[in-house]
Scaffold this active site. Structure first.
Site, PDB file in Angstrom:
ATOM      1  N   GLU A 134      -9.306  -6.359  -0.934  1.00 27.42           N
ATOM      2  CA  GLU A 134      -8.865  -6.985   0.324  1.00 27.42           C
ATOM      3  C   GLU A 134     -10.010  -6.997   1.343  1.00 27.42           C
ATOM      4  O   GLU A 134     -10.261  -8.017   1.994  1.00 27.42           O
ATOM      5  CB  GLU A 134      -7.660  -6.230   0.890  1.00 27.42           C
ATOM      6  CG  GLU A 134      -7.141  -6.878   2.165  1.00 27.42           C
ATOM      7  CD  GLU A 134      -5.963  -6.112   2.773  1.00 27.42           C
ATOM      8  OE1 GLU A 134      -5.252  -5.411   2.037  1.00 27.42           O
ATOM      9  OE2 GLU A 134      -5.771  -6.231   3.993  1.00 27.42           O
ATOM     10  N   SER A 277       2.833  -0.777  -4.755  1.00 31.01           N
ATOM     11  CA  SER A 277       2.492  -1.404  -6.030  1.00 31.01           C
ATOM     12  C   SER A 277       3.210  -0.742  -7.210  1.00 31.01           C
ATOM     13  O   SER A 277       2.916  -1.035  -8.365  1.00 31.01           O
ATOM     14  CB  SER A 277       0.977  -1.331  -6.237  1.00 31.01           C
ATOM     15  OG  SER A 277       0.526  -0.016  -5.986  1.00 31.01           O
TER      16      SER A 277
END
Ligand code: SF4
Length: 312
Positions: A134, A277
């Protein structure tokens, strides 16, 4: 043993969207090669379950997204929820790959914000983890964006870039950082650059998962189990918060298969949380097992069934 489910935990909206996109893409294109550039989420079980469905993950330690693109076979490439830089996007187009972009809307919002501020002439200080996809997606190809991990990095930047004192400064961050740690970096920035405009972009999903663990500090837990992949940043943050809250035993586990029954006794109060996640199936399997296990005669640990893992 008492098992307490801390909520919310597990998949966030961005992860569900990305996995759904990958499954739909393969279902609609059964004859094409479908590859994911990097891990779709930081969870090896998810990667393995997708592989079983014919969705390949292209990932090698130490290689950037740009380098990984050279390993993607002709067909469809899926960009993950972590987002991607413009140069990777362009390279995929040049290579003739069909692109499915599963960037999380929260990440895309921050990426656009950074672009806008650069266009307005700001220097952008971005707080994130070096090498995290990211952070790379936001910072790559943008000389006006400075990646900082901690307050020491701020001091170094100030020593190198004295003239920033007279420049407009915009500060933002990776979406999955710790609510506990980020303030010290903001404070250090304000110390050197009082003019800095700060926009905290820790996403709602990350924030409320971390707050649930903060509240667990008052629940008299003996043990906190934090479920998630070793590479998951937001899972690591949850465990750090549990320790800071003084929970006596905090363990990170990837699945029920990692449990050590010596951690528990019959009256243990066990809190369970998981990173954004971590598949809900893995958490339910672990909680179901702990609720019924006989510690005097436990038998073998259950095994993960990959065929059930992608249920959303
Ligand atoms: S953790 Fe936040 S930014 Fe990351 S995918 Fe989930 S919702 Fe999006």
């Amino acid at each position: 043993m008492e098992v307490i489910s801390l909520k919310p935990r597990s998949y966030c909206k961005g992860v569900v969207l990305a996995i759904r996109k990958a499954l739909e893409t393969k279902a609609q294109n059964p004859d094409k090669t479908v590859s994911v550039l990097g891990k779709i989420v930081h969870n090896q079980y998810v990667v393995d379950a997708l592989e079983k469905k014919g969705i390949h993950t292209i990932d090698r330690p130490g290689l950037s997204r740009e380098e990984l693109l050279d390993l993607v076979p002709p067909g469809i490439v899926i960009f993950t929820a972590h987002g991607i830089s413009q140069s990777v996007y362009r390279k995929a187009q040049v290579l003739g790959l069909e692109i499915v972009d599963a960037t999380c809307p929260e990440v895309a919002f921050t990426q656009n914000l950074v672009k806008e501020k650069l266009a307005q002439g700001y220097e952008v200080l971005y707080i994130g983890r070096k090498g995290h996809p990211e952070a790379v997606g936001v910072c790559r190809d943008k000389p006006g964006v400075h990646l900082l991990e901690n307050a020491e990095d701020v001091s170094e930047l100030a020593a190198q870039e004295g003239d920033f004192q007279n420049r407009p400064i915009f500060v933002t961050n990776q979406t999955t950082l710790s609510v506990l740690n980020i303030q010290s970096v903001f404070d250090a920035i304000k110390n050197y650059y009082p003019q800095a405009e700060i926009m905290n972009e820790i996403c709602h999903a990350t924030r409320i998962r971390q707050e649930a663990v903060q509240k667990a500090g008052d629940m008299d837990l003996d043990i906190l189990l934090v479920m998630g992949d070793p590479s998951s940043n937001n899972t690591k943050m949850l465990a750090d918060i549990g320790r800071k809250e003084g929970i006596p035993q905090v363990y990170r586990v990837e699945s029920v298969e990692d449990l050590d029954l010596n951690w528990f006794h019959k009256n243990s109060r066990v809190g369970v949380t998981a990173g954004a996640s971590t598949p809900p199936y893995l958490i339910k399997q672990l909680e179901d097992y702990l609720e019924q296990v006989d510690l005097d005669c436990p038998g073998p640990l259950p095994q993960v069934n990959l065929d059930l893992l992608l249920e959303l």
